[in-house]
Scaffold this motif. Structure first.
Motif, short mmCIF file in Angstrom:
data_model
loop_
_atom_site.label_atom_id
_atom_site.label_comp_id
_atom_site.label_asym_id
_atom_site.label_seq_id
_atom_site.Cartn_x
_atom_site.Cartn_y
_atom_site.Cartn_z
N ALA A 24 0.84 -1.21 0.00
CA ALA A 24 0.00 0.00 0.00
C ALA A 24 0.87 1.26 0.00
O ALA A 24 0.54 2.25 -0.65
N ILE A 25 1.99 1.22 0.73
CA ILE A 25 2.90 2.36 0.76
C ILE A 25 3.48 2.59 -0.63
O ILE A 25 3.52 3.72 -1.12
N ILE A 26 3.91 1.52 -1.28
CA ILE A 26 4.46 1.64 -2.63
C ILE A 26 3.42 2.20 -3.59
O ILE A 26 3.71 3.13 -4.35
N GLU A 27 2.22 1.66 -3.57
CA GLU A 27 1.16 2.14 -4.47
C GLU A 27 0.89 3.63 -4.27
O GLU A 27 0.75 4.38 -5.24
N GLU A 28 0.79 4.05 -3.02
CA GLU A 28 0.49 5.45 -2.72
C GLU A 28 1.62 6.36 -3.18
O GLU A 28 1.39 7.43 -3.76
N MET A 29 2.86 5.96 -2.94
CA MET A 29 4.01 6.77 -3.36
C MET A 29 4.06 6.87 -4.88
O MET A 29 4.29 7.97 -5.42
N GLU A 30 3.87 5.76 -5.57
CA GLU A 30 3.92 5.77 -7.03
C GLU A 30 2.80 6.63 -7.61
O GLU A 30 3.02 7.37 -8.56
N LYS A 31 1.62 6.55 -7.01
CA LYS A 31 0.47 7.34 -7.48
C LYS A 31 0.71 8.83 -7.28
O LYS A 31 0.49 9.64 -8.17
N ARG A 32 1.17 9.20 -6.11
CA ARG A 32 1.33 10.62 -5.77
C ARG A 32 2.57 11.26 -6.38
O ARG A 32 2.57 12.46 -6.67
N LEU A 33 3.64 10.49 -6.53
CA LEU A 33 4.91 11.06 -6.97
C LEU A 33 5.29 10.70 -8.40
O LEU A 33 6.29 11.19 -8.91
N ASN A 34 4.51 9.81 -9.02
CA ASN A 34 4.79 9.38 -10.38
C ASN A 34 6.24 8.88 -10.51
O ASN A 34 6.97 9.27 -11.41
N ARG A 35 6.64 8.06 -9.55
CA ARG A 35 7.97 7.44 -9.61
C ARG A 35 7.87 6.03 -9.08
O ARG A 35 7.05 5.75 -8.20
N SER A 36 8.67 5.15 -9.63
CA SER A 36 8.60 3.76 -9.18
C SER A 36 9.43 3.57 -7.91
O SER A 36 10.43 4.25 -7.69
#
Length: 109
Positions: free
Chosen positions: A28-40
């Motif tokens: 969930a942390i990875i998904e949220e970071m990728e969604k908000r920051l547009n970075r993998s």
């Protein structure tokens, strides 16, 4: 300044844990970071930082219940500690102080 400082990735991870509140676990942390920051974000990099933040006492974690959806595997949930909230507030104030000290400028095309 205190004993520890936050790196940029550490700060982003902690802010994401704060956003997710009671649902802050690895994927969930990875998904949220990728969604908000547009970075993998790699799971390895995240796990390394989560362990480091726990060692610094900025995060705590607990195991959730096993679920059939995950084949009986349990999720590790992360939460900000009081020290974590304090360091985030300090970091925010430092960054805002720097931004407020920047003279107005325009971006040339």
């Amino acid at each position: 300044m205190g004993k520890h400082q936050l790196g940029e990735f550490e700060e982003v991870v902690m802010l994401t844990v704060a956003i997710l509140t009671d649902e802050a676990y690895g994927f969930a942390i990875i998904e949220e970071m990728e969604k908000r920051l547009n970075r993998s974000v790699s799971i390895g990099a995240l796990q390394t930082v989560l362990k480091r933040l726990e060692k610094k006492n900025y995060l705590s974690s607990e195991m959730g219940e096993a679920t059939a959806v995950r084949g009986g595997k349990r999720k590790r949930y992360y939460h900000l500690t009081s020290a974590g909230k304090d360091i985030l507030q300090t970091t925010k104030e430092q960054r805002l102080g720097l931004w407020n000290a920047v003279p107005s400028f325009s971006i040339k095309s």
